[in-house]
Design a protein around this motif. Structure first.
Motif, PDB file in Angstrom:
ATOM      1  N   THR A  76      52.154   3.582  38.436  1.00 39.80           N
ATOM      2  CA  THR A  76      52.063   4.572  39.501  1.00 39.80           C
ATOM      3  C   THR A  76      51.040   5.628  39.079  1.00 39.80           C
ATOM      4  O   THR A  76      50.715   5.762  37.900  1.00 39.80           O
ATOM      5  CB  THR A  76      53.417   5.257  39.776  1.00 39.80           C
ATOM      6  OG1 THR A  76      53.880   5.870  38.568  1.00 39.80           O
ATOM      7  CG2 THR A  76      54.447   4.242  40.252  1.00 39.80           C
ATOM      8  N   ALA A  77      50.538   6.358  40.055  1.00 34.86           N
ATOM      9  CA  ALA A  77      49.606   7.454  39.770  1.00 34.86           C
ATOM     10  C   ALA A  77      49.797   8.512  40.847  1.00 34.86           C
ATOM     11  O   ALA A  77      49.834   8.187  42.033  1.00 34.86           O
ATOM     12  CB  ALA A  77      48.166   6.951  39.756  1.00 34.86           C
ATOM     13  N   ARG A  78      49.954   9.749  40.418  1.00 36.38           N
ATOM     14  CA  ARG A  78      50.102  10.851  41.367  1.00 36.38           C
ATOM     15  C   ARG A  78      49.286  12.041  40.873  1.00 36.38           C
ATOM     16  O   ARG A  78      49.501  12.516  39.758  1.00 36.38           O
ATOM     17  CB  ARG A  78      51.569  11.286  41.490  1.00 36.38           C
ATOM     18  CG  ARG A  78      52.502  10.274  42.124  1.00 36.38           C
ATOM     19  CD  ARG A  78      52.257  10.119  43.617  1.00 36.38           C
ATOM     20  NE  ARG A  78      53.272   9.264  44.211  1.00 36.38           N
ATOM     21  CZ  ARG A  78      53.243   7.929  44.166  1.00 36.38           C
ATOM     22  NH1 ARG A  78      52.232   7.319  43.558  1.00 36.38           N
ATOM     23  NH2 ARG A  78      54.203   7.231  44.721  1.00 36.38           N
ATOM     24  N   CYS A  79      48.372  12.510  41.675  1.00 37.26           N
ATOM     25  CA  CYS A  79      47.617  13.704  41.335  1.00 37.26           C
ATOM     26  C   CYS A  79      48.538  14.927  41.445  1.00 37.26           C
ATOM     27  O   CYS A  79      49.163  15.127  42.503  1.00 37.26           O
ATOM     28  CB  CYS A  79      46.425  13.860  42.270  1.00 37.26           C
ATOM     29  SG  CYS A  79      45.520  15.424  42.026  1.00 37.26           S
ATOM     30  N   PRO A  80      48.660  15.742  40.386  1.00 38.09           N
ATOM     31  CA  PRO A  80      49.546  16.904  40.460  1.00 38.09           C
ATOM     32  C   PRO A  80      49.074  17.961  41.456  1.00 38.09           C
ATOM     33  O   PRO A  80      49.864  18.808  41.891  1.00 38.09           O
ATOM     34  CB  PRO A  80      49.527  17.458  39.026  1.00 38.09           C
ATOM     35  CG  PRO A  80      48.247  16.969  38.442  1.00 38.09           C
ATOM     36  CD  PRO A  80      47.995  15.637  39.072  1.00 38.09           C
ATOM     37  N   ASP A  81      47.802  17.907  41.840  1.00 38.94           N
ATOM     38  CA  ASP A  81      47.260  18.910  42.765  1.00 38.94           C
ATOM     39  C   ASP A  81      47.392  18.494  44.227  1.00 38.94           C
ATOM     40  O   ASP A  81      47.830  19.282  45.061  1.00 38.94           O
ATOM     41  CB  ASP A  81      45.793  19.184  42.433  1.00 38.94           C
ATOM     42  CG  ASP A  81      45.619  19.797  41.051  1.00 38.94           C
ATOM     43  OD1 ASP A  81      46.455  20.646  40.673  1.00 38.94           O
ATOM     44  OD2 ASP A  81      44.671  19.416  40.343  1.00 38.94           O
ATOM     45  N   CYS A  82      46.995  17.230  44.528  1.00 38.31           N
ATOM     46  CA  CYS A  82      46.989  16.806  45.937  1.00 38.31           C
ATOM     47  C   CYS A  82      48.065  15.773  46.266  1.00 38.31           C
ATOM     48  O   CYS A  82      48.298  15.484  47.439  1.00 38.31           O
ATOM     49  CB  CYS A  82      45.615  16.250  46.308  1.00 38.31           C
ATOM     50  SG  CYS A  82      45.221  14.665  45.524  1.00 38.31           S
ATOM     51  N   GLY A  83      48.698  15.182  45.245  1.00 38.97           N
ATOM     52  CA  GLY A  83      49.766  14.213  45.484  1.00 38.97           C
ATOM     53  C   GLY A  83      49.291  12.818  45.810  1.00 38.97           C
ATOM     54  O   GLY A  83      50.120  11.919  46.014  1.00 38.97           O
ATOM     55  N   LEU A  84      47.962  12.599  45.852  1.00 42.13           N
ATOM     56  CA  LEU A  84      47.456  11.270  46.162  1.00 42.13           C
ATOM     57  C   LEU A  84      47.497  10.374  44.933  1.00 42.13           C
ATOM     58  O   LEU A  84      47.685  10.826  43.805  1.00 42.13           O
ATOM     59  CB  LEU A  84      46.029  11.370  46.703  1.00 42.13           C
ATOM     60  CG  LEU A  84      45.875  12.131  48.037  1.00 42.13           C
ATOM     61  CD1 LEU A  84      44.413  12.186  48.446  1.00 42.13           C
ATOM     62  CD2 LEU A  84      46.729  11.495  49.128  1.00 42.13           C
ATOM     63  N   ALA A  85      47.297   9.063  45.167  1.00 41.72           N
ATOM     64  CA  ALA A  85      47.477   8.059  44.106  1.00 41.72           C
ATOM     65  C   ALA A  85      46.234   7.921  43.253  1.00 41.72           C
ATOM     66  O   ALA A  85      45.584   6.879  43.225  1.00 41.72           O
ATOM     67  CB  ALA A  85      47.868   6.708  44.716  1.00 41.72           C
ATOM     68  N   HIS A  86      45.867   8.997  42.549  1.00 44.45           N
ATOM     69  CA  HIS A  86      44.783   8.895  41.582  1.00 44.45           C
ATOM     70  C   HIS A  86      45.120   9.791  40.397  1.00 44.45           C
ATOM     71  O   HIS A  86      46.107  10.531  40.409  1.00 44.45           O
ATOM     72  CB  HIS A  86      43.433   9.288  42.204  1.00 44.45           C
ATOM     73  CG  HIS A  86      43.373  10.704  42.688  1.00 44.45           C
ATOM     74  ND1 HIS A  86      42.992  11.753  41.887  1.00 44.45           N
ATOM     75  CD2 HIS A  86      43.663  11.253  43.895  1.00 44.45           C
ATOM     76  CE1 HIS A  86      43.028  12.872  42.562  1.00 44.45           C
ATOM     77  NE2 HIS A  86      43.435  12.614  43.800  1.00 44.45           N
ATOM     78  N   GLY A  87      44.308   9.712  39.359  1.00 47.51           N
ATOM     79  CA  GLY A  87      44.625  10.454  38.144  1.00 47.51           C
ATOM     80  C   GLY A  87      45.224   9.547  37.085  1.00 47.51           C
ATOM     81  O   GLY A  87      45.118   8.322  37.159  1.00 47.51           O
ATOM     82  N   ARG A  88      45.871  10.157  36.093  1.00 47.64           N
ATOM     83  CA  ARG A  88      46.392   9.404  34.964  1.00 47.64           C
ATOM     84  C   ARG A  88      47.450   8.384  35.413  1.00 47.64           C
ATOM     85  O   ARG A  88      48.417   8.743  36.081  1.00 47.64           O
ATOM     86  CB  ARG A  88      47.021  10.356  33.954  1.00 47.64           C
ATOM     87  CG  ARG A  88      47.362   9.676  32.626  1.00 47.64           C
ATOM     88  CD  ARG A  88      48.555  10.346  31.932  1.00 47.64           C
ATOM     89  NE  ARG A  88      48.352  11.743  31.647  1.00 47.64           N
ATOM     90  CZ  ARG A  88      48.296  12.258  30.414  1.00 47.64           C
ATOM     91  NH1 ARG A  88      48.428  11.486  29.359  1.00 47.64           N
ATOM     92  NH2 ARG A  88      48.159  13.550  30.242  1.00 47.64           N
ATOM     93  N   PRO A  89      47.274   7.095  35.064  1.00 50.41           N
ATOM     94  CA  PRO A  89      48.285   6.104  35.448  1.00 50.41           C
ATOM     95  C   PRO A  89      49.561   6.270  34.628  1.00 50.41           C
ATOM     96  O   PRO A  89      49.504   6.542  33.420  1.00 50.41           O
ATOM     97  CB  PRO A  89      47.609   4.757  35.143  1.00 50.41           C
ATOM     98  CG  PRO A  89      46.594   5.077  34.094  1.00 50.41           C
ATOM     99  CD  PRO A  89      46.128   6.483  34.366  1.00 50.41           C
ATOM    100  N   GLN A  90      50.693   6.115  35.284  1.00 51.73           N
ATOM    101  CA  GLN A  90      51.999   6.111  34.614  1.00 51.73           C
ATOM    102  C   GLN A  90      52.465   4.656  34.550  1.00 51.73           C
ATOM    103  O   GLN A  90      52.731   4.041  35.576  1.00 51.73           O
ATOM    104  CB  GLN A  90      53.007   6.958  35.391  1.00 51.73           C
ATOM    105  CG  GLN A  90      52.533   8.379  35.680  1.00 51.73           C
ATOM    106  CD  GLN A  90      52.365   9.193  34.416  1.00 51.73           C
ATOM    107  OE1 GLN A  90      53.191   9.130  33.499  1.00 51.73           O
ATOM    108  NE2 GLN A  90      51.282   9.956  34.358  1.00 51.73           N
TER     109      GLN A  90
END
Length: 225
Positions: A76-90
């Protein structure tokens, strides 16, 4: 894959997009969560291909590294700023966290993962046009002074090594480029084979530049306890 080192190292794999047949793209697409599907559908054709290739490479590398079926790997991936599915993968395998990072450059993607430590990875082609002016924003004043003293033929690779290492460090921290790269001092750590322990802002990292492809610079940063 990453080479042996006297320091702890992540698993690293680079794969050209032309070798997409080595990955399970269809299976990966079927297992995307809703947010990732939304991202895929909203992307351009080229962006969607890059995203799915990177996700499939990550899943495949995790499965091979921990000895699990790819269907047991969740990302999963959630941007802490916009909530979209990008950024650091979990990444999790049967609920167990695997630290991971993904990066792309023209024609290839790279992933890095660790079962024990946060990790960041970045990749760039050695392209003089792409790095034009980067020294002004990426290097600290001391780094820029040393960089200017280098022979002209060595400057492009040195700049690429500094930039990718700083990107990898910010990814390992989870801050991305909200951290000013010029504030990350890496002088003395760049270009050493086998990884070097660097202390940055009170945190310790193993910074490395594995050689994975011609005319390409890859950097990894493993955050130590």
């Amino acid at each position: 894959m990453s080479r042996p080192s006297r320091h702890p190292q992540p698993t690293v794999r680079l794969l050209p997009w032309a070798r997409a047949d080595e990955l399970d793209l269809d299976g990966t697409a079927d297992r995307l969560d809703e947010a990732a599907r939304d991202r895929l559908e909203a992307s351009s054709e080229a962006g969607a291909r890059r995203f799915l290739f990177g996700r499939a490479l990550l899943v495949c590398t995790v499965a091979e590294t921990v000895g699990a079926d790819a269907r047991r790997v969740t990302v999963t991936a959630r941007c802490p700023d916009c909530g979209l599915a990008h950024g650091r993968p979990q990444v999790r395998v049967d609920g167990v966290i695997v630290h991971a990072s993904v990066s792309h450059t023209g024609g290839a993607s790279v992933v890095a993962l660790s079962v024990s430590n946060p990790v960041g990875v970045d990749v760039e082609r050695l392209d003089a046009a792409r790095f034009g002016g980067v020294e002004a924003v990426a290097l600290s004043p001391a780094e820029r002074e040393r960089w200017l003293r280098l022979p002209e033929r060595r400057r492009l690779r040195s700049l690429a090594e500094h930039w990718t290492a700083k990107e990898a460090v910010t990814k390992a921290l989870g801050t991305g480029l909200t951290t000013d790269p010029a504030t990350i001092g890496l002088t003395g750590y760049i270009g050493r084979a086998g990884g070097t322990v660097a202390e940055i802002a009170g945190r310790r990292f193993v910074v490395d530049h594995p050689t994975l492809a011609p005319d390409t610079v890859v950097a990894t940063a493993l955050l130590l306890p």
